[in-house]
Design a protein around this motif. Structure first.
Motif, short mmCIF file in Angstrom:
data_model
loop_
_atom_site.label_atom_id
_atom_site.label_comp_id
_atom_site.label_asym_id
_atom_site.label_seq_id
_atom_site.Cartn_x
_atom_site.Cartn_y
_atom_site.Cartn_z
N LEU A 57 0.84 -1.18 0.00
CA LEU A 57 0.00 0.00 0.00
C LEU A 57 0.88 1.24 0.00
CD1 LEU A 57 -2.47 -1.17 2.81
CD2 LEU A 57 -2.76 -1.42 0.33
N VAL A 58 0.45 2.27 -0.71
CA VAL A 58 1.19 3.52 -0.77
C VAL A 58 0.20 4.67 -0.60
CG1 VAL A 58 2.59 5.06 -2.19
CG2 VAL A 58 3.01 2.60 -2.25
N ARG A 59 0.50 5.58 0.32
CA ARG A 59 -0.32 6.78 0.50
C ARG A 59 0.59 8.00 0.54
NH1 ARG A 59 -3.03 3.31 4.34
NH2 ARG A 59 -5.06 2.67 3.54
N ILE A 60 0.15 9.05 -0.10
CA ILE A 60 0.86 10.33 -0.07
C ILE A 60 -0.11 11.38 0.43
CG2 ILE A 60 2.08 12.06 -1.45
CD1 ILE A 60 2.88 9.82 -3.37
N ASP A 61 0.24 11.98 1.56
CA ASP A 61 -0.65 12.93 2.24
C ASP A 61 -2.05 12.34 2.42
OD1 ASP A 61 1.23 14.89 2.65
OD2 ASP A 61 0.82 15.93 0.78
N GLY A 62 -2.08 11.06 2.78
CA GLY A 62 -3.34 10.38 3.08
C GLY A 62 -4.09 9.85 1.88
N GLU A 63 -3.62 10.16 0.67
CA GLU A 63 -4.30 9.72 -0.54
C GLU A 63 -3.67 8.43 -1.06
OE1 GLU A 63 -5.17 11.24 -5.12
OE2 GLU A 63 -4.45 12.66 -3.60
N SER A 64 -4.49 7.40 -1.25
CA SER A 64 -3.98 6.12 -1.73
C SER A 64 -3.53 6.22 -3.18
CB SER A 64 -5.05 5.04 -1.60
OG SER A 64 -5.38 4.81 -0.25
N LYS A 65 -2.43 5.54 -3.48
CA LYS A 65 -1.89 5.49 -4.83
C LYS A 65 -1.93 4.05 -5.33
CE LYS A 65 -0.94 9.86 -4.76
NZ LYS A 65 -1.65 10.83 -5.63
N SER A 66 -1.94 3.91 -6.65
CA SER A 66 -2.08 2.57 -7.22
C SER A 66 -0.80 1.76 -7.16
CB SER A 66 -2.54 2.68 -8.68
OG SER A 66 -1.61 3.42 -9.45
N GLY A 67 0.32 2.39 -6.90
CA GLY A 67 1.58 1.67 -6.81
C GLY A 67 2.69 2.58 -6.33
N SER A 68 3.88 1.99 -6.15
CA SER A 68 4.99 2.78 -5.62
C SER A 68 5.57 3.74 -6.64
CB SER A 68 6.10 1.84 -5.12
OG SER A 68 6.70 1.14 -6.20
N GLY A 69 5.22 3.60 -7.91
CA GLY A 69 5.75 4.48 -8.93
C GLY A 69 5.45 5.95 -8.66
N ALA A 70 4.33 6.23 -7.99
CA ALA A 70 3.97 7.62 -7.69
C ALA A 70 4.99 8.29 -6.79
CB ALA A 70 2.59 7.67 -7.03
N LEU A 71 5.77 7.51 -6.03
CA LEU A 71 6.76 8.08 -5.13
C LEU A 71 7.89 8.76 -5.89
CD1 LEU A 71 6.96 5.14 -2.57
CD2 LEU A 71 5.74 7.30 -2.29
N GLY A 72 8.09 8.36 -7.15
CA GLY A 72 9.16 8.94 -7.94
C GLY A 72 8.98 10.43 -8.19
N GLU A 73 7.78 10.95 -8.04
CA GLU A 73 7.54 12.38 -8.21
C GLU A 73 8.09 13.19 -7.05
OE1 GLU A 73 3.48 13.29 -9.06
OE2 GLU A 73 3.17 11.46 -10.23
N TYR A 74 8.39 12.52 -5.94
CA TYR A 74 8.78 13.23 -4.73
C TYR A 74 10.19 12.89 -4.25
CZ TYR A 74 3.73 13.89 -4.62
OH TYR A 74 2.43 14.20 -4.95
N VAL A 75 10.61 11.65 -4.41
CA VAL A 75 11.84 11.18 -3.78
C VAL A 75 12.77 10.56 -4.81
CG1 VAL A 75 12.82 9.62 -2.06
CG2 VAL A 75 10.63 10.75 -1.61
N GLU A 76 14.01 11.05 -4.84
CA GLU A 76 15.07 10.41 -5.63
C GLU A 76 16.07 9.83 -4.64
OE1 GLU A 76 14.84 13.98 -6.29
OE2 GLU A 76 13.09 13.55 -7.52
N MET A 77 16.48 8.61 -4.88
CA MET A 77 17.30 7.92 -3.89
C MET A 77 18.22 6.92 -4.59
SD MET A 77 15.81 5.88 -0.59
CE MET A 77 14.67 7.22 -0.25
N VAL A 78 19.46 6.84 -4.11
CA VAL A 78 20.42 5.85 -4.60
C VAL A 78 21.08 5.21 -3.39
CG1 VAL A 78 22.45 5.43 -6.02
CG2 VAL A 78 20.85 7.22 -6.67
N TRP A 79 21.36 3.92 -3.48
CA TRP A 79 21.98 3.27 -2.34
C TRP A 79 23.15 2.38 -2.77
CZ3 TRP A 79 16.63 2.59 -3.17
CH2 TRP A 79 16.26 1.44 -3.87
N VAL A 80 24.04 2.18 -1.81
CA VAL A 80 25.17 1.27 -1.95
C VAL A 80 25.18 0.38 -0.71
CG1 VAL A 80 27.68 1.06 -1.99
CG2 VAL A 80 26.57 2.76 -3.42
N THR A 81 25.22 -0.92 -0.93
CA THR A 81 25.26 -1.89 0.16
C THR A 81 26.52 -2.73 0.01
OG1 THR A 81 24.14 -3.67 -1.04
CG2 THR A 81 22.73 -1.99 0.00
N PRO A 82 26.86 -3.54 1.01
CA PRO A 82 28.03 -4.41 0.85
C PRO A 82 27.96 -5.27 -0.40
CG PRO A 82 27.38 -4.34 3.15
CD PRO A 82 26.33 -3.57 2.39
N ALA A 83 26.75 -5.65 -0.81
CA ALA A 83 26.62 -6.45 -2.03
C ALA A 83 27.08 -5.67 -3.26
CB ALA A 83 25.18 -6.90 -2.20
N THR A 84 26.93 -4.33 -3.23
CA THR A 84 27.34 -3.51 -4.36
C THR A 84 28.85 -3.47 -4.51
OG1 THR A 84 25.47 -2.12 -3.68
CG2 THR A 84 26.77 -1.34 -5.53
#
Length: 399
Positions: free
Chosen positions: A120-147
């Protein structure tokens, strides 16, 4: 997206990043029954023993962005052991469009403990159909030991790394990749069922050609832009402890796209898929396409492939790529740097490189989340970052 031939402008230092988490709340997530962190824009350092739950916090933060998170774990694995299957992550996030409240999680089915099909994904209390909507707000990159094995592991890991970088400034790239993968899987299924001709196969191959060439073009543009930023970083700091790298793409489609117009390569790829159906049917998979490309990285000063560099050199190259990418995103997002999740970041970095990395993060103004077992490894960030001690399902501010 900007043209690949344009010189990217390095990110300017700024005191307060525009993208940062102010409050993070976990409920029945991994090792945490409940956790609430009140945060500031500065970098965040989580220290604790191995297995204390540091990476679990980073994984929760990674779920504020599109996709499956830094571990790519099934949703059912995210629920706290012994619980009812419910879990949630909530955060107050400052973004380019202002503060938003992001919530994501999974609810167990009624009565029988079954879990929902998707998160489930909600933005300001509004349900979204998937996590893709989060891309409008958050950009993120990660590095883990596997990387850390990026340069010595399979090409699929390097493609995934590059595609994750591209999504930061081209959210549609994930959609194109998904359409290509689905069309390819359906084509493989039809071929395995003995279907070797027909309108359905033709249609799937047209989708593969259209999406495949779009994917390859986005990768080529991103690699060219990344190389431009790497050149700028090299000119700015020729003695950087993070050596400059040469980056490129290797693959039949990538070579064709560099020599011919995209529309011609797309037509040729569609014809090729039609011509090799019997071969692909016998193999049970498609041999040609962007899923066969590789990201090539070389240690610039030594003029050798990154896979031949020492472990420490490979970690330094990886950090250099990550920092160049952060500058690229900032240049294209009006100064907004992505959030960086750096799990066990000090491993394989000597004291000088650790200090240089922290200086770079402060210059970029990113809210970097870092983990490590040794508090002393982050000593040069004292007074410049937020330190939390993690353990026993809790986190305590210690700076």
């Amino acid at each position: 997206m900007a043209s690949a031939t344009e010189q990217e402008t390095p990110a300017a230092p700024h005191a307060s990043p525009r993208l940062w988490v102010e409050r993070l709340t976990l409920t029945h997530f991994r090792s945490y029954a409940a956790l609430a962190l009140e945060l500031a824009p500065e970098p965040i350092v989580l220290t604790g023993a191995n297995g204390s739950g540091k990476t679990n916090v980073l994984e929760a933060v990674s779920l504020l962005a599109p996709g499956q998170g830094l571990r790519q774990a099934p949703l059912s694995d995210l629920a706290r052991s012994g619980g009812d299957g419910n879990w949630s992550v909530s955060a107050r996030v400052h973004t380019a469009v202002g503060p938003v409240t992001i919530g994501t999680g999974q609810s167990a089915g009624p009565g029988n403990g079954d879990r929902a099909a998707g998160r489930l994904v909600r933005i300001d209390g509004e349900s979204k159909s998937g996590s893709g909507a989060l891309g409008e707000y958050v950009e993120m990159v990660w590095v883990t030991p596997a990387t850390d094995g990026l340069f010595t592991g399979p090409a699929s890991e390097r493609r995934r790394f590059l595609d994750r970088l591209i999504v930061c400034f081209d959210p549609g790239h994930r959609t194109r990749a998904g359409r290509f993968e689905r069309a390819m899987a359906q084509r493989n299924r039809l071929l395995s069922d003995g279907v070797t001709r027909g309108a359905q196969l033709d249609g799937l191959e047209l989708v593969m050609a259209e999406m495949g060439i779009a994917i390859a073009a986005a990768r080529a543009e991103a690699v060219a832009a990344l190389a431009s930023v790497i050149d700028a970083r090299r000119a700015r700091d020729p003695d950087s402890p993070f050596p400059w790298s040469e980056v490129g793409l290797e693959g039949a489609i990538d070579r064709d796209l560099a020599a011919r117009a995209a529309v011609d390569v797309e037509d040729a790829y569609a014809r090729q898929l039609r011509d090799v159906r019997e071969r692909d049917r016998a193999a049970g998979r498609a041999f040609d396409g962007p899923h066969r490309s590789d990201l090539l990285v070389a240690h610039g000063p030594k003029a050798t492939a990154a896979r031949h560099a020492s472990t420490g050199e490979q970690k330094a190259l990886l950090m250099g790529l990550l920092l160049a990418h952060a500058e690229l995103v900032a240049a294209r997002r009006d100064g907004e740097t992505p959030m960086l999740l750096l799990d066990e970041v000090t491993a394989h970095l000597d004291a000088d490189r650790r200090a240089a990395l922290f200086d770079e993060l402060l210059r970029l103004g990113t809210q970097a989340w870092m983990t490590g077992t040794d508090h002393q490894s982050f000593a040069s960030l004292s007074g410049k970052a937020q330190f939390w001690r993690v353990g026993e399902g809790s986190a305590v501010r210690v700076d």
